[in-house]
Design a protein around this motif. Sequence first.
Motif, PDB file in Angstrom:
ATOM      1  N   GLU A  20       0.831  -1.202   0.000  1.00 54.47           N
ATOM      2  CA  GLU A  20       0.000   0.000   0.000  1.00 54.47           C
ATOM      3  C   GLU A  20       0.864   1.249   0.000  1.00 54.47           C
ATOM      4  O   GLU A  20       0.413   2.321  -0.393  1.00 54.47           O
ATOM      5  CB  GLU A  20      -0.921   0.019   1.223  1.00 54.47           C
ATOM      6  N   LYS A  21       2.117   1.113   0.425  1.00 52.96           N
ATOM      7  CA  LYS A  21       3.008   2.271   0.527  1.00 52.96           C
ATOM      8  C   LYS A  21       3.948   2.399  -0.660  1.00 52.96           C
ATOM      9  O   LYS A  21       4.464   3.481  -0.930  1.00 52.96           O
ATOM     10  CB  LYS A  21       3.845   2.172   1.813  1.00 52.96           C
TER      11      LYS A  21
ATOM     12  N   SER B 269       3.549   9.733   1.769  1.00 55.75           N
ATOM     13  CA  SER B 269       3.973  11.130   1.779  1.00 55.75           C
ATOM     14  C   SER B 269       5.156  11.361   2.719  1.00 55.75           C
ATOM     15  O   SER B 269       5.919  12.300   2.539  1.00 55.75           O
ATOM     16  CB  SER B 269       2.804  12.030   2.190  1.00 55.75           C
ATOM     17  N   ARG B 270       5.327  10.486   3.721  1.00 53.64           N
ATOM     18  CA  ARG B 270       6.451  10.652   4.656  1.00 53.64           C
ATOM     19  C   ARG B 270       7.699   9.975   4.102  1.00 53.64           C
ATOM     20  O   ARG B 270       7.646   8.937   3.464  1.00 53.64           O
ATOM     21  CB  ARG B 270       6.090  10.036   6.013  1.00 53.64           C
ATOM     22  N   VAL B 271       8.841  10.595   4.370  1.00 52.89           N
ATOM     23  CA  VAL B 271      10.119  10.076   3.882  1.00 52.89           C
ATOM     24  C   VAL B 271      10.502   8.828   4.672  1.00 52.89           C
ATOM     25  O   VAL B 271      10.405   8.800   5.905  1.00 52.89           O
ATOM     26  CB  VAL B 271      11.214  11.150   4.015  1.00 52.89           C
TER      27      VAL B 271
ATOM     28  N   GLU C 287       6.666  10.393  -4.952  1.00 54.12           N
ATOM     29  CA  GLU C 287       5.533  11.223  -5.334  1.00 54.12           C
ATOM     30  C   GLU C 287       4.964  12.038  -4.175  1.00 54.12           C
ATOM     31  O   GLU C 287       3.930  12.699  -4.325  1.00 54.12           O
ATOM     32  CB  GLU C 287       4.418  10.350  -5.914  1.00 54.12           C
ATOM     33  N   GLY C 288       5.631  12.032  -3.018  1.00 58.89           N
ATOM     34  CA  GLY C 288       5.101  12.720  -1.844  1.00 58.89           C
ATOM     35  C   GLY C 288       5.312  14.220  -1.885  1.00 58.89           C
ATOM     36  O   GLY C 288       6.048  14.756  -2.717  1.00 58.89           O
ATOM     37  N   GLU C 289       4.689  14.918  -0.931  1.00 60.63           N
ATOM     38  CA  GLU C 289       4.763  16.380  -0.880  1.00 60.63           C
ATOM     39  C   GLU C 289       5.937  16.884  -0.060  1.00 60.63           C
ATOM     40  O   GLU C 289       6.400  18.002  -0.269  1.00 60.63           O
ATOM     41  CB  GLU C 289       3.457  16.945  -0.308  1.00 60.63           C
ATOM     42  N   ASP C 290       6.431  16.098   0.905  1.00 61.75           N
ATOM     43  CA  ASP C 290       7.558  16.531   1.727  1.00 61.75           C
ATOM     44  C   ASP C 290       8.874  16.424   0.958  1.00 61.75           C
ATOM     45  O   ASP C 290       9.004  15.593   0.058  1.00 61.75           O
ATOM     46  CB  ASP C 290       7.654  15.675   2.999  1.00 61.75           C
ATOM     47  N   SER C 291       9.831  17.255   1.327  1.00 56.10           N
ATOM     48  CA  SER C 291      11.164  17.152   0.719  1.00 56.10           C
ATOM     49  C   SER C 291      11.786  15.811   1.084  1.00 56.10           C
ATOM     50  O   SER C 291      11.640  15.330   2.218  1.00 56.10           O
ATOM     51  CB  SER C 291      12.059  18.287   1.212  1.00 56.10           C
TER      52      SER C 291
END
Length: 318
Positions: free
Chosen positions: A52-53, A78-80, A124-128
Amino acid sequence: MAEKDSAFRRMLGDKELFLRFARRYLRRDIPDVDPKDVVLENTTFIPEDLREKRSDVVYRIRRGGLEAYVYILIEHQSRVDFLMPWRMLSYMVKLWERCVQEAGSAARRKDFLLPPIVPVVFYEGEDSWTAARRFAEKVRDSHTFRGYVPEFEYRLVSLRDEDTDDLMADPDALSGLLYVARPLKSEGLDEVVERVRHLLSVFPDDEALLLARHIHGYFSAYAVREGVDMDAFPEEFSDREEVDRMLTYIEKEIRRLKTEGREEGREEGREAGQFEMGIAVALAMLENGEPEEKILLYTGFTPEQLAEIREGRLRGTE
């Protein structure tokens, strides 16, 4: 996010789009190969509890005496993940294990060599992305034990760091898909719709068809966040007209949702006005010494609300 996750795997599983991806991001790592030199491997090395991740795509490249693999890990969360160097090494080892099994007895010969693997994280996440890229950076005192610690790094393709102008400088189906999928955009959904419609109008037929085949998953994930239901459309479109129907539907839904939002805002405003008027009535009745039961009957407030009004703690908000 299931639609978008599946869309990324479908995109990179398309040989033509993969070759463009490789030319755009992996030019220094692998030669410019022909489609006939590239084979999509029907396998995954992601444990079931992590699918799922993340998901993965594996390509084998054979050209003359060259044999190599490109292993792309698609990172959905979204988390690194700061264990990424370790995870990539573990997936690479699983791929090498498969190569040894396929070689059979030949793997025991002195001249048997494992193929190189180009490891890629497509994020593809939003965080750097701040995780280490070199495996040695994840091993304590690796500089002291140099020679005993695996030394490799993965290539990072971070979609959040892609610039819209750069993507659209020389637009094609791949850049159009990456633009729609990019997590941080200043444009609203209606502007994205217009840009995609423009691309479809200027692309030649084969390019427009390539974009059409893959666009649904990205728009589905994007539109659902905006409250637009996309269930009525197929996962894959076969021509410009089908995509245009989807885009027109999204535009109509955006207008409908905005209209409903304004109506809800007006209704909330009316309710807030009525609430404030009730407070004013309750205060006037309290000042006139009216009994509590009568005030509750006339205003519809609860005893707790009336107590707060009496103490001055309820002023125009529930």
